[in-house]
Design a protein around this motif. Structure first.
Motif, PDB file in Angstrom:
ATOM      1  N   SER A 131      26.530  28.620  44.049  1.00 22.56           N
ATOM      2  CA  SER A 131      27.357  29.824  43.978  1.00 22.56           C
ATOM      3  C   SER A 131      27.431  30.522  45.335  1.00 22.56           C
ATOM      4  N   GLU A 445      29.698  35.746  43.140  1.00 24.95           N
ATOM      5  CA  GLU A 445      29.868  36.989  42.371  1.00 24.95           C
ATOM      6  C   GLU A 445      30.687  38.000  43.167  1.00 24.95           C
ATOM      7  N   ASP A 446      30.400  38.089  44.470  1.00 19.79           N
ATOM      8  CA  ASP A 446      31.095  39.091  45.290  1.00 19.79           C
ATOM      9  C   ASP A 446      32.570  38.748  45.450  1.00 19.79           C
ATOM     10  N   GLU A 448      34.405  36.867  43.532  1.00 18.13           N
ATOM     11  CA  GLU A 448      35.081  37.017  42.231  1.00 18.13           C
ATOM     12  C   GLU A 448      35.391  38.489  41.973  1.00 18.13           C
ATOM     13  N   ALA A 449      34.381  39.349  42.158  1.00 19.36           N
ATOM     14  CA  ALA A 449      34.573  40.772  41.866  1.00 19.36           C
ATOM     15  C   ALA A 449      35.670  41.352  42.760  1.00 19.36           C
TER      16      ALA A 449
END
Lengths: 461, 511
Positions: A131, A445-446, A448-449
Motif C-alpha cells: 500500500s 490511504e492518503d 485515496e482520501a
C-alpha cells in the motif's frame, strides 16, 4: 568518500528443478502426425531441450517454456494446452507469494535484478508494504544515477548510539566520549532463521555470506559458539536467562532478549567490553512501543523490533503490519527528541528488496531479513519443518556452505542494486537519509482520501 | 492472395475481418469434436456464430474463440443437442487460466483479440471493460441515466475529436479524430512492421503515433504528418532534420514504468539496422541516462522547449512526465515553459524492459494523478490553455472514457495495440531474440511472423470498436462530444465508496 561498495555475484544454479508457474498439458491421442509439428517450431526449443529429471521424477519442459502459447494455438487438433501449475500456486503463503518465491529463486541463482518486458501486471495495491509507492524526482529535483556507476550512492549504515549533541570544554576540547558503533555496508543484517531444515552447514553458509558482504548475522548463542572462525560477522543472541556475559562481550555486537534485567545485562556486557554494541530485541507489537521508548530513554543503543514471519504483530489477532509499527515507533522517538540517538532495526516479513526501502522510509534505520535467505537456498516455504517433519523437499540441511553463501550473496547483490534503483529515482544518495523520509513515499490511504475519497466519499453518505 | 504495396498509404478506417495469424484463435470456451464425427456438416448450418466451417466436404477444426459457450451449445436448436453422432462437446478452455495477469486478464486479452478480428464487441460473456487489479479504473463504473437524456442524438455523428493546441499561439492547430494517440515505442524495442502497423492505424483514425527514443526510420517518412518524434535523454537518432519533419515533438522526461530510471535496450536487440538509426554499435546495450543532464529546473526546461520551438517553428510541444508526489507542480511548470501538451505517464504503464521493482513501486498510478493535475490546473486558471493527455494502464475504451471523465482531454495507448496484434503479455519482450510472437523483436525470422496489412487492420478494427464504444457511452450520458466529458466525475461511481452501482455493460440495450 569510502571505496565504492560492490557485491560480486556469480551464477549459482539450483540443485533441484524449480517449481514453474505453468505447465504444458500434452495429449498425444488423436495426433495427426503433421509433417511439420508445432513442437519443432518452438522459439525456445523447449521440446528439443526437455529432459527427464530424476530428482523430481518428471519432465523439465515447464522450466524451459516461456508461455508464448504458439504451440497451444498452432496444434491443429488442439492437443496442447497450458495450465497453471497447482504445485506452484500452493507455494508459500499470502506474504511469501509464489511470484515472490520464484523471483527470489531467480535472483539467488543469477544475482541479477528481475527485469521483464511489458508493464506491471499485478494488483493495484495491497496490504502491508503493497500500500505504498515510493517517490521519484522530476525536472526540479535531480535523480541520481547509481546503478550504472556514474554517481556514488552510499548504502552504509552505522549501528549504535549517537550523541544528540557534542559537548566541549572551556578550551574547546571535545568532552563527549566516542561511542561504539558497527558499520554495515548495506542496510540489511541477517536475522535468526525462524524455521527451516537447519544444520550447521546452513548457519555456516549464512556466516560466509555475511562475511563476504561485510554485514552481520544475528544467531542463537549455541550456533554462535560453533562458528568461532566467523566471529567478526556474528551477533550472538542471548536469552534473558544467560549468565555468562564474558564470552559474549568478545563480539562487536550482541543482541539481548528484552527482559526486566536487560539494562543490567547491558551494563555487565559493557563492563566486560566498553566497545560492544548492544541491541535489544522485542516483538514488533504496538503494545511494545512504550517499552521500546523507555529503553531508548534509558540509553539503549539499538532497538530491534521483530514482526512475525508474515510481517504482522506477533501473537495479535488482526494485528497491524510492521510498516505501521515502524511508523508509530519512529514518530514516538521523534516526539521524545530521541530519534537521532538510537538505532532502530526492524524485521519480520521483509520479503523483497522494495520492503527494505519502504521499511526505512517508514522510519527504520535498517532491516533484518530471514526467510528470503532460506528461499535463496531453494526453500519453498512449505513449512513442513515447522510442523516437525524432517522431509524438506529440497534437503536444505544438506547444502554445501559455499554454495549456500554464493546464493545468499547473489540475492543480496540483486537487492542492493534494487535499492540503488529506488534511491536513485528518489534522488537520495545516502541510505542514512531514507530513515523516516515520509515525504518521499505515497501511502495508498492518503492518495485515496485525497482523490477518490473527495470525489466519491460523500455520494452515498 | 496478392499484396498491394501498402507501405506508403493511409488505410481507410473501416472494419475488415482479420482473424488470428496463428492457426487457432484463443477463446474462453473449447469446442471438442470426438472421433464419432462423421462429417455430416449439420453443425455448420446450425451455428450462427460460424464456429464450424467446412472445406471440401470436411469439417475444419472449430473456430472456438467465436463460440458463445456451454449454455448456448446445449440449447435445443444448437450444436451439441443436434449433432447426430453426439460428437460435439463444449467446455471451458483449460488454457485460459494460464493466460494474462491481474491488469490484463485472460478475458481482457481475448475480448481485445475479438475486437481486433471483427471490429465488434464480443457477444460472449467475456469482460471487455476492466481487469482484475482491484483498484483505480477497475473499481470505477459509469452511472448511466436510466434513459438516454438526449435520444435525438445520432450516435454516428457524436464528435470524438479533441484538439491538441489550446494555446492561442501561431503554431499548428491540430485536431485528432478520436481522443487517443500512440505512445512512444522505439524501433528496436518493436519491429518495423509493428511500428508501421501502429502508425498506419492511428493515421487511419486521423491521429498520431510517437516514435519513441529510437530514431526515425526512413520507412516512416510517408507518414510524417501523423508522427510525433521523441526527444529523450539519450538523444538517440535525434537530429534537426527529424525534428523539422513532424508536427508534434515530445520531450520524454520520464516513463511511467520506470520513473526516475533511464532507458535500457539490451545488446541482443541492437541489430545492424537499429544501430545505424541510433548511430551506435550493433550488439552493445544502449542506456539512456536519467534525467536530462541539461535540465535541473523549470527554467532549464523552458530553454529546452524554446530550443525545439526555434528549430521547428510550427510544431506543438508535448512534455511527457511521470507521476511523483509533486506531479501537479511539474505540470504547471510545463505549462509556463510553453508546452502545448502535458502528458502524464502513470506508474503502471508499458515498457519493453524495466526492473520489476520500478514497475510496481515507483510513482503513483495514473488514476490519482489525473484528478490531482486536472484540479490543480483548473485552480491555477490555465486548464483551458493546455491539453492534458494521460497514459499508463489505459487498456480499454472504458479506461479512456474514465480517464477523460476524471479530467484528461485524451489518452495515449501502446500495450493495447500490441494486444490487438496478439501479444499475450508473457513479459519476455526483453530477453534473447525478443517476442516469440513477432511483435516486440528485431529478429529477422520472428518479425516475419506478421505482415503489415494484417497488423494495420487488426489495430484499426480495435480502434473502430473503441470509437463505437465511446460514442455509445457518450450517447447514454447525453453528450454530443467527448469534450463535454472532461472532468465530469459526477457520471462515475467507485465500488469502494458507492453502494448499488449499476452494471455499465453497453452490450445490454439502454431502456
Amino acid at each position: 568518500m569510502p571505496k565504492k561498495y560492490h557485491i560480486n555475484v556469480a551464477n549459482t544454479p539450483h540443485r533441484f528443478p524449480l517449481v514453474g508457474r505453468s505447465g504444458i498439458v500434452d495429449w498425444g491421442e488423436g495426433c495427426l502426425k503433421c509433417a511439420v509439428c508445432v513442437k519443432w517450431e518452438c522459439v525456445y526449443d523447449a521440446y528439443r531441450k526437455r529432459t527427464f529429471s530424476p530428482e523430481i521424477m518428471a519432465d523439465t519442459i515447464d522450466q524451459i517454456c516461456k508461455d508464448c502459447f504458439r504451440c497451444v494455438q498452432g496444434c491443429p487438433k488442439r492437443l496442447i494446452h497450458k495450465t497453471l501449475n497447482p504445485e506452484w500456486e500452493a507455494l508459500g503463503d499470502d506474504v511469501f507469494t509464489p511470484e515472490i518465491i520464484t523471483a527470489t529463486w531467480n535472483q539467488a541463482e543469477t544475482g541479477k535484478i528481475p527485469v521483464s518486458g511489458a508493464g506491471y501486471g499485478g494488483a493495484y495495491s495491497g496490504p502491508g508494504f503493497d500500500s505504498m509507492w515510493t517517490d521519484m524526482s522530476e525536472i526540479v529535483r535531480p535523480t541520481r544515477d547509481g546503478i550504472h556507476g556514474r554517481e556514488y550512492i552510499s548504502t552504509v549504515i552505522d549501528i549504535g548510539r549517537r550523541h544528540a549533541r557534542l559537548r566541549f570544554d572551556a578550551e574547546g576540547r571535545l568532552e563527549s566520549p566516542a561511542l561504539p558503533s558497527v558499520r554495515v555496508p548495506l542496510p540489511i543484517v541477517f536475522d535468526i532463521l525462524p524455521f527451516g531444515d537447519l544444520s550447521p552447514a546452513v548457519w555456516k553458509a549464512m556466516a560466509f555470506a555475511a562475511t563476504r558482504l561485510g554485514t552481520r548475522m544475528i544467531l542463537p548463542e549455541p550456533e554462535a559458539r560453533e562458528l568461532n572462525d566467523h566471529r567478526d560477522a556474528l551477533v550472538p543472541f542471548l536469552r534473558a536467562t544467560t549468565t555468562d556475559m564474558k564470552w559474549a562481550a568478545g563480539f562487536a555486537m550482541v543482541e539481548l532478549e528484552d527482559s526486566a534485567d536487560v539494562l543490567d545485562m547491558t551494563a555487565a556486557l559493557k563492563q566486560a567490553n566498553p566497545n560492544v554494541v548492544v541491541c535489544i530485541r522485542l516483538a514488533a507489537r504496538s503494545a511494545n512501543i512504550p517499552r521500546s521508548l523507555e529503553l531508548a530513554e534509558k540509553g539503549a543503543e539499538v532497538v530491534h523490533l521483530v514482526a512475525d514471519t508474515r510481517g504482522y504483530e506477533p501473537g495479535v489477532d488482526d494485528g497491524v503490519h510492521l510498516k505501521d509499527v515502524i511508523r508509530s515507533f519512529h514518530a514516538a522517538l521523534v516526539d521524545k527528541g530521541l530519534r537521532d540517538e538510537v538505532t532502530f532495526m526492524a524485521g519480520g516479513g521483509i520479503a523483497m528488496a522494495e520492503h527494505v526501502v519502504k521499511a526505512m522510509l517508514c522510519g527504520a534505520n535498517l532491516v533484518t531479513v530471514d526467510i528470503p535467505l532460506l528461499i535463496a537456498l531453494e526453500c519453498r516455504v512449505c513449512r513442513r519443518c515447522v510442523e516437525g517433519g524432517d522431509d524438506c523437499p529440497v534437503e536444505i540441511s544438506r547444502i554445501s556452505p559455499s554454495w549456500g553463501a554464493a546464493r545468499m550473496v547473489n540475492l543480496m547483490g540483486a537487492w542492493h542494486n534494487q535499492l540503488l534503483e529506488m534511491m536513485g529515482a528518489m534522488g537520495i544518495r545516502e541510505a542514512r537519509r531514507l530513515r523516516g523520509e515520509q515525504g518521499r513515499v505515497m501511502f495508498f490511504e492518503d492518495l485515496e482520501a485525497d482523490t477518490f475519497g473527495k470525489l466519491f466519499g460523500q455520494a452515498d453518505a | 492472395m496478392h499484396y498491394k504495396n501498402v507501405w506508403n498509404e493511409v488505410p481507410r478506417p473501416e472494419v475488415v475481418k482479420t482473424p488470428s495469424r496463428f492457426r487457432r484463435g484463443m477463446g474462453k470456451y473449447a469446442v471438442m469434436l470426438s472421433e464419432a464425427c462423421n462429417n455430416c456438416l449439420k453443425c455448420v448450418a446450425i451455428c450462427p456464430e460460424k464456429v464450424f466451417e467446412e472445406r471440401g466436404g470436411k469439417l475444419l477444426p472449430p473456430h472456438d474463440h467465436l463460440c458463445l459457450g456451454v449454455e448456448c451449445s446445449l440449447k435445443s436448436n444448437r450444436c451439441a443437442r443436434n449433432c447426430p453422432t453426439s460428437a460435439i462437446r463444449v467446455g471451458m478452455n483449460p488454457s485460459t487460466r494460464a493466460m494474462g495477469d491481474k491488469r490484463w486478464t485472460a478475458d481482457l486479452l481475448m475480448s481485445t483479440w475479438y475486437m481486433a478480428e471483427t471490429g465488434r464487441l464480443p457477444k460472449t460473456d467475456l469482460e471487455y471493460r476492466t481487469g482484475d487489479s482491484g483498484g483505480g479504473f477497475d473499481k470505477i463504473r459509469f452511472r448511466f441515466p436510466r434513459r438516454p437524456p438526449r435520444p435525438d442524438l445520432d450516435k454516428e455523428t457524436i464528435d470524438t475529436s479533441i484538439t491538441l493546441n489550446k494555446r492561442n499561439d501561431s503554431r499548428l492547430k491540430i485536431d485528432i479524430g478520436f481522443p487517443v494517440y500512440g505512445g512512444g515505442m522505439s524501433f528496436g524495442s518493436i519491429s518495423q512492421i509493428t511500428m508501421l502497423s501502429r502508425i498506419r492505424a492511428f493515421a487511419a483514425m486521423n491521429s498520431f503515433t510517437c516514435t519513441g527514443e529510437g530514431g526515425y526510420p526512413e520507412a516512416l517518412y510517408p507518414f510524417d504528418d501523423y508522427i510525433i518524434t521523441q526527444v529523450a535523454t539519450g538523444l538517440f537518432g535525434v537530429r534537426e532534420e527529424t525534428i523539422q519533419r513532424v508536427k508534434i515533438v515530445e520531450f520524454k522526461y520520464a516513463q511511467g514504468a520506470k520513473p526516475g530510471l533511464g532507458g535500457h535496450l539490451l545488446g541482443d536487440k541492437v541489430t545492424e539496422a537499429v544501430a545505424r538509426i541510433r548511430e551506435t554499435v550493433p550488439g552493445s546495450s544502449l542506456f539512456s541516462p536519467f534525467p536530462f543532464h541539461s535540465v535541473y529546473s523549470v527554467e532549464d526546461h523552458k530553454k529546452h522547449v524554446d530550443w525545439i520551438k526555434a528549430i521547428n517553428p510550427r510544431c506543438l510541444i508535448s512534455v511527457k512526465v511521470s507521476t511523483p508526489t509533486d506531479v501537479d507542480m511539474v505540470a504547471v511548470g510545463s505549462y509556463y515553459a510553453g508546452a502545448h501538451i502535458v502528458h502524464l505517464d502513470g506508474s503502471y504503464g508499458g515498457t519493453g524492459a524495466a526492473p520489476d521493482v520500478a514497475k510496481k513501486n515507483i510513482a503513483m498510478p495514473i488514476e490519482y494523478a489525473i484528478s490531482k493535475v486536472h484540479n490543480f490546473l483548473v485552480n491555477e486558471g490555465v486548464r483551458d490553455e493546455i491539453t492534458l493527455i494521460v497514459s499508463g494502464g489505459i487498456r480499454t475504451a472504458f479506461d479512456i472514457a474514465k480517464a477523460i471523465a476524471l479530467g484528461a482531454d485524451g489518452v495515449v495507448t501502446g500495450t493495447s495495440e500490441l494486444v490487438a496484434l496478439e501479444c499475450l503479455r508473457c513479459h519476455n519482450c526483453e530477453s534473447g531474440r525478443g517476442c516469440a510472437r513477432g511483435i516486440a523483436t528485431t529478429d529477422r525470422e520472428l518479425t516475419g511472423l506478421m505482415d503489415l496489412e494484417w497488423g494495420s487492420r487488426r489495430i484499426i478494427n480495435m480502434f473502430l470498436c473503441w470509437r463505437a464504444q465511446l460514442r455509445e457511452i457518450l450517447y447514454r450520458l447525453g453528450m454530443s462530444s467527448v469534450r463535454e466529458l472532461v472532468g465530469r466525475t459526477d457520471v462515475l461511481a467507485h465500488l469502494d465508496y458507492n453502494k448499488d452501482v449499476p452494471d455499465d455493460d453497453i452490450r445490454k440495450p439502454a431502456e
